[in-house]
Design a protein around this motif. Structure first.
Motif, short mmCIF file in Angstrom:
data_model
loop_
_atom_site.label_atom_id
_atom_site.label_comp_id
_atom_site.label_asym_id
_atom_site.label_seq_id
_atom_site.Cartn_x
_atom_site.Cartn_y
_atom_site.Cartn_z
N GLN A 1 43.51 38.52 40.73
CA GLN A 1 44.61 38.68 39.80
C GLN A 1 45.93 38.57 40.56
OE1 GLN A 1 44.27 41.92 36.85
NE2 GLN A 1 42.27 42.34 37.76
N LYS A 2 46.99 38.43 39.79
CA LYS A 2 48.32 38.38 40.38
C LYS A 2 48.66 39.75 40.95
CE LYS A 2 53.09 37.09 39.31
NZ LYS A 2 54.03 36.63 38.27
N GLY A 3 49.29 39.76 42.12
CA GLY A 3 49.65 41.03 42.75
C GLY A 3 48.85 41.24 44.02
N ARG A 4 49.12 42.34 44.69
CA ARG A 4 48.45 42.64 45.95
C ARG A 4 47.02 43.04 45.66
NH1 ARG A 4 52.12 46.05 50.06
NH2 ARG A 4 50.03 46.31 50.88
N ARG A 5 46.08 42.41 46.36
CA ARG A 5 44.67 42.63 46.08
C ARG A 5 44.22 44.05 46.36
NH1 ARG A 5 41.02 39.43 50.38
NH2 ARG A 5 39.47 40.81 49.52
N ASP A 6 44.92 44.75 47.30
CA ASP A 6 44.52 46.11 47.62
C ASP A 6 45.07 47.13 46.63
OD1 ASP A 6 47.13 45.68 48.45
OD2 ASP A 6 47.01 47.08 50.12
N ARG A 7 45.91 46.69 45.70
CA ARG A 7 46.50 47.59 44.73
C ARG A 7 46.18 47.22 43.29
NH1 ARG A 7 52.68 48.40 47.10
NH2 ARG A 7 52.10 49.15 49.17
N THR A 8 45.53 46.10 43.07
CA THR A 8 45.29 45.62 41.73
C THR A 8 43.89 45.98 41.27
OG1 THR A 8 46.72 43.72 42.21
CG2 THR A 8 45.34 43.58 40.25
N PRO A 9 43.76 46.79 40.21
CA PRO A 9 42.44 47.17 39.72
C PRO A 9 41.79 46.05 38.93
CG PRO A 9 44.12 48.09 38.30
CD PRO A 9 44.85 47.43 39.45
N ASP A 10 40.50 46.17 38.68
CA ASP A 10 39.82 45.22 37.82
C ASP A 10 40.43 45.30 36.42
OD1 ASP A 10 38.26 44.73 39.99
OD2 ASP A 10 36.46 45.74 39.22
N PHE A 11 40.38 44.18 35.70
CA PHE A 11 40.97 44.11 34.37
C PHE A 11 39.93 43.67 33.36
CE2 PHE A 11 43.49 41.65 31.14
CZ PHE A 11 44.10 42.75 30.55
N ARG A 12 39.77 44.45 32.29
CA ARG A 12 38.78 44.14 31.26
C ARG A 12 39.42 43.31 30.15
NH1 ARG A 12 35.69 49.33 29.23
NH2 ARG A 12 37.83 50.02 28.74
N VAL A 13 38.78 42.19 29.82
CA VAL A 13 39.25 41.32 28.75
C VAL A 13 38.22 41.34 27.63
CG1 VAL A 13 39.91 38.98 28.10
CG2 VAL A 13 40.44 39.84 30.39
N PRO A 14 38.59 41.78 26.43
CA PRO A 14 37.64 41.76 25.31
C PRO A 14 37.38 40.32 24.87
CG PRO A 14 39.81 42.45 24.55
CD PRO A 14 39.89 42.36 26.04
N LEU A 15 36.13 39.99 24.67
CA LEU A 15 35.76 38.62 24.29
C LEU A 15 35.41 38.57 22.81
CD1 LEU A 15 33.55 37.75 27.40
CD2 LEU A 15 35.87 36.94 26.92
N THR A 16 36.13 37.75 22.08
CA THR A 16 35.87 37.56 20.66
C THR A 16 34.64 36.68 20.48
OG1 THR A 16 37.24 35.58 20.55
CG2 THR A 16 38.35 37.71 20.23
N PRO A 17 34.05 36.65 19.28
CA PRO A 17 32.91 35.75 19.05
C PRO A 17 33.23 34.29 19.39
CG PRO A 17 33.06 37.34 17.28
CD PRO A 17 34.29 37.54 18.12
N GLU A 18 34.44 33.85 19.08
CA GLU A 18 34.83 32.48 19.40
C GLU A 18 34.84 32.25 20.92
OE1 GLU A 18 36.24 28.53 18.70
OE2 GLU A 18 35.43 30.02 17.32
N ALA A 19 35.35 33.23 21.67
CA ALA A 19 35.39 33.12 23.13
C ALA A 19 33.98 33.12 23.70
CB ALA A 19 36.20 34.27 23.72
N LEU A 20 33.11 33.95 23.14
CA LEU A 20 31.72 33.98 23.61
C LEU A 20 31.01 32.66 23.35
CD1 LEU A 20 30.74 37.59 22.47
CD2 LEU A 20 30.91 36.78 24.83
N ASP A 21 31.35 32.00 22.25
CA ASP A 21 30.77 30.68 21.96
C ASP A 21 31.22 29.66 23.01
OD1 ASP A 21 29.44 31.61 19.74
OD2 ASP A 21 30.96 30.92 18.31
N VAL A 22 32.49 29.74 23.39
CA VAL A 22 33.01 28.83 24.42
C VAL A 22 32.31 29.08 25.75
CG1 VAL A 22 35.05 28.18 25.76
CG2 VAL A 22 35.25 28.59 23.31
N ILE A 23 32.14 30.34 26.11
CA ILE A 23 31.45 30.68 27.36
C ILE A 23 30.01 30.19 27.33
CG2 ILE A 23 30.55 32.63 28.70
CD1 ILE A 23 33.15 34.12 28.03
N ASP A 24 29.35 30.35 26.20
CA ASP A 24 27.97 29.90 26.07
C ASP A 24 27.87 28.38 26.26
OD1 ASP A 24 25.18 30.55 25.46
OD2 ASP A 24 25.50 29.35 23.65
N ALA A 25 28.86 27.64 25.71
CA ALA A 25 28.88 26.18 25.88
C ALA A 25 29.17 25.80 27.32
CB ALA A 25 29.92 25.57 24.95
N ALA A 26 29.97 26.64 28.01
CA ALA A 26 30.33 26.33 29.40
C ALA A 26 29.17 26.55 30.35
CB ALA A 26 31.52 27.20 29.83
N ARG A 27 28.21 27.35 29.95
CA ARG A 27 27.09 27.67 30.84
C ARG A 27 26.28 26.43 31.22
NH1 ARG A 27 26.71 32.85 27.68
NH2 ARG A 27 27.19 34.49 29.20
#
Length: 399
Positions: A265-291
């Motif tokens: 992520q943007k910022g200093r790697r030692d200070r930046t926490p993990d970031f959770r992104v909620p995936l909508t059904p449409e986004a999950l369909d895109v990810i499934d196609a990308a697999r």
């Protein structure tokens, strides 16, 4: 009674399983489960036991470890702490790094741990490498003054303002690093050079962003199941930055949540926490196609090696005769949130991965607004896919 030395053999050390093995005289081999290991010398100095690392098993041979152990045992017999003596010797050696290019390289090595990918992308060091070191790299760092720096950066101070500013900031870090090494340098030289260079005339321009009302039409044009089309779709649906999107891996997807590691992520790697992104059904369909395109664990691999580049997505938009760029979709999403929804500010900013509030406020906040952000992105997905969108109202969440 004399201590037994040289208990190990090279073959024994190589074939040893996980555990600790004594070679005698305080020299130990500590093996790990993965086959790697570390040479450790145990000595007693001033009534206190000290453990001194002598290098990794893969890089230091048994013979070399014994030779090093002999040297440091001799230091200990002189009533000198071997660990402190080694640090002293390292500092003395560091003082000999007096040429700017050497000090800059040493400063870069020291900062790698806090840079994304250990700085392999080159973004930290490149401004120095391209615009400072060619002119000043061979000068003794103690001789560099503000006029040298001004004359070096003046040609790009206004025409490449952002690059010049980064080069000056990196050089300031290098000068402070030199001072920390014990070298006599003017750590104010960069600030004096900034005063000599004056205010920059370059006007910063924002990345062109597609108006949010035009996004559905462009999204509909991405009809091919290609890596580029799918990557742009997921970029638009999630509002993330380009780098996390391009480097997305299968193991980052946990159900309907994408967990972006802080290291990319943007910022200093030692200070930046993990970031959770909620995936909508449409986004999950895109990810499934990308697999079906996945390679090496990456969902959006490049044809040759690595992952898809930001330029690849930009060129697609250029070929479509568009002035907008992929990163601009974050602005499209943010404008839509402001104009078409009643989303609280903290939720809106967190949706884009922005830091909200001061350090104290963040320390007491116990939520990342995941479910509120999910509602926002679900409504955004309906808009993007042409299903219409009414004004969205969210209850302001308490921090």
């Amino acid at each position: 009674m004399a201590r037994t030395l040289n208990k190990l053999s090279a073959i024994t050390a190589k074939n040893a399983g996980a555990g600790k093995y004594s070679d005698g005289g305080g020299l130990w081999l500590v093996k790990r489960e993965d086959g790697g290991g570390q040479w450790v010398l145990r000595v007693t100095i001033h009534g206190r036991r000290r453990e001194m690392g002598l290098g990794s098993f893969s890089e230091v041979s048994l013979k070399e470890a014994r030779e090093a152990a002999d040297r440091w045992r001799a230091v200990t017999r002189s009533n000198v702490d071997p660990i402190k003596e080694r640090e002293r010797q390292r500092r003395e050696a560091a003082k000999k790094l007096h040429i700017l290019k050497d000090v800059a390289a040493d400063a870069f090595e020291s900062r790698k741990a806090e840079l994304k990918g250990d700085g392999k992308a080159g973004r930290w060091f490149t401004p120095l490498e391209l615009h400072v070191l060619p002119k000043l790299g061979k000068l003794p760092v103690g001789e560099i003054d503000q006029t040298d720096i001004r004359d070096t950066l003046a040609p790009i101070w206004h025409t490449k303002a952002d690059t010049a500013k980064k080069a000056l900031n990196r050089l300031s870090i290098v000068m402070r690093h030199a001072a920390a090494l014990g070298l006599e340098v003017d750590i104010q030289a960069t600030e004096k050079a900034r005063a000599l260079l004056g205010k920059q005339r370059h006007k910063i321009t924002n990345i062109p962003a597609m108006p949010w009302k035009e996004v559905p039409t462009f999204y509909a044009s991405l009809s091919d199941p290609t890596i580029t089309h799918l990557a742009l779709k997921l970029l638009m649906l999630t509002g993330v930055r380009s780098a996390p999107l391009r480097f997305i891996r299968e193991e980052q997807i946990e159900g309907d949540v994408w967990i972006i590691p802080g290291s990319i992520q943007k910022g200093r790697r030692d200070r930046t926490p993990d970031f959770r992104v909620p995936l909508t059904p449409e986004a999950l369909d895109v990810i499934d196609a990308a697999r079906q395109h996945a390679r090496g664990g990456f969902l959006f691999p490049n044809i040759r090696k690595g992952v898809i580049s930001d330029a690849t997505m930009s060129r697609l938009m250029e070929r479509a005769k568009l002035d907008y760029r992929p990163h601009g979709f974050r602005s499209s999403l943010r404008d839509w949130i402001s104009e078409a929804t009643d989303t609280p500010h903290d939720v809106a900013e967190t949706t884009l991965g922005h830091v909200v509030g001061g350090a104290v406020e963040r320390a007491y906040r116990r939520t990342d607004f995941l479910e509120q952000r999910r509602k926002v992105l679900e409504r955004w997905a309906k808009h993007v896919t042409g299903q219409g969108a009414q004004v969205l109202q969210l209850v302001r969440a308490e921090a």
